[in-house]
Write an enzyme that holds these catalytic residues in place. Structure first.
Site, mmCIF file in Angstrom:
data_model
loop_
_atom_site.group_PDB
_atom_site.id
_atom_site.type_symbol
_atom_site.label_atom_id
_atom_site.label_comp_id
_atom_site.label_asym_id
_atom_site.label_seq_id
_atom_site.Cartn_x
_atom_site.Cartn_y
_atom_site.Cartn_z
ATOM 1 N N LYS A 111 0.820 -1.211 0.000
ATOM 2 C CA LYS A 111 0.000 0.000 0.000
ATOM 3 C C LYS A 111 0.861 1.271 0.000
ATOM 4 O O LYS A 111 0.348 2.387 0.058
ATOM 5 C CB LYS A 111 -0.932 -0.010 1.215
ATOM 6 N N LYS A 117 15.277 -6.569 3.902
ATOM 7 C CA LYS A 117 15.724 -5.556 4.872
ATOM 8 C C LYS A 117 17.151 -5.793 5.375
ATOM 9 O O LYS A 117 17.895 -4.841 5.600
ATOM 10 C CB LYS A 117 14.753 -5.474 6.054
ATOM 11 N N ASN A 129 14.945 -0.274 6.256
ATOM 12 C CA ASN A 129 13.726 -0.215 5.445
ATOM 13 C C ASN A 129 13.653 1.062 4.613
ATOM 14 O O ASN A 129 12.706 1.263 3.868
ATOM 15 C CB ASN A 129 12.468 -0.362 6.325
ATOM 16 N N ARG A 164 8.423 -18.680 20.498
ATOM 17 C CA ARG A 164 8.252 -20.138 20.509
ATOM 18 C C ARG A 164 9.586 -20.816 20.822
ATOM 19 O O ARG A 164 9.671 -21.678 21.663
ATOM 20 C CB ARG A 164 7.719 -20.592 19.151
#
Length: 269
Positions: free
Chosen positions: A18, A68, A89, A155
């Site tokens: 976008k 990146k 970025n 995790r």
């Protein structure tokens, strides 16, 4: 006729980005015309694509997944934020032909939380879910806002421990997280597919804001879960997206856009 200033976002895939609509809204605020395109660079062809873009008059570039880290290595100079994040970025061309790398993800997140959502970060306890590049990129700027505590849960604990040591924050295994957080931010890669991190619902009971770094439909499962579990406010990452874009635009053009109307405009699309 003078050519318009040219900007672009590099990614793969990038068709969904976008960024062009967002930057055109910023240009309207500034009262200028710009070109802003999406460039899908081949894996392995990123450096060449960037080089060609700037050699042919590009004025600035955004970089998204998966480039990146590569952009970080490509840049000749780095901002302190980019050095801390280990990722870039935003690429800014310098007069000497070199490229400066910056990372505006953290500013995008914190400006959305503090200025648009009106929630202070200073003195608050923050839980970060995930330990990938997205999370690493925002920790340095979150720390600048002086929260009481930042805890990172992932995790695989080793990855969380690595970031915790790097930034002087705490790490816990995802399954061992327990309550008492003012702000909970989801930066897990599972968020992109709408997967909910494996966390107990009671951690949201005193939560002022549950935030997902992804936006739109992908953020819905986590934010619904947070709301049902007691989070007072929830937000997806659209404001972060607009905020990081605004910070990039300011670095290129010296004009700082107002992100609020652009967030509303993007919501209405």
């Amino acid at each position: 006729m003078t050519a318009l200033p040219r900007y672009a976002v590099f990614g793969n895939p990038v068709a969904h980005s976008k960024s062009p609509q967002i930057h055109q809204q910023f240009a309207l605020q500034e009262g200028v015309d710009i070109e802003y395109e999406r460039i899908c660079a081949d894996i392995g062809g990123f450096a060449q694509a960037v080089s060609t873009f700037f050699e042919t008059g590009g004025c600035g570039a955004n970089v998204t997944v998966p480039f990146k880290q590569e952009a970080f290595h490509l840049a000749d100079e780095h901002s302190e934020r980019a050095l801390a994040a280990g990722a870039v970025n935003t690429l800014i061309p310098l007069k000497n032909g070199k490229l400066r790398g910056d990372n505006t993800d953290g500013i995008g997140l914190t400006n959305d939380i503090t200025q648009v959502k009106n929630i202070a970060i200073e003195g608050k306890t923050i839980l970060l879910l995930g330990a990938g590049g997205a999370v690493r990129g925002v920790i340095p700027v979150l720390k600048e806002h002086r929260p009481a505590r930042i805890v990172i849960a992932n995790r695989t604990r080793a990855k969380a421990e690595e970031l915790a040591q790097l930034f002087g924050i705490e790490a816990v295994p995802m399954a061992d997280v327990n309550g008492g957080f003012d702000i909970i931010i989801n930066g897990t890669s599972g968020g992109l597919n709408g997967q909910i991190p494996d966390i107990p619902p009671d951690i949201f009971q005193n939560c002022a804001l549950a935030y997902d770094m992804v936006y739109g439909c992908a953020a819905k499962p986590f934010l619904d879960f947070a709301r049902q579990s007691g989070a007072k406010k929830t937000a997806d990452g659209l404001g972060m997206l607009v905020g990081q874009a605004a910070a990039s635009y300011a670095l290129w053009r010296g004009f700082t856009p107002d992100i609020r109307p652009v967030i509303e405009y993007m919501k209405a699309l």
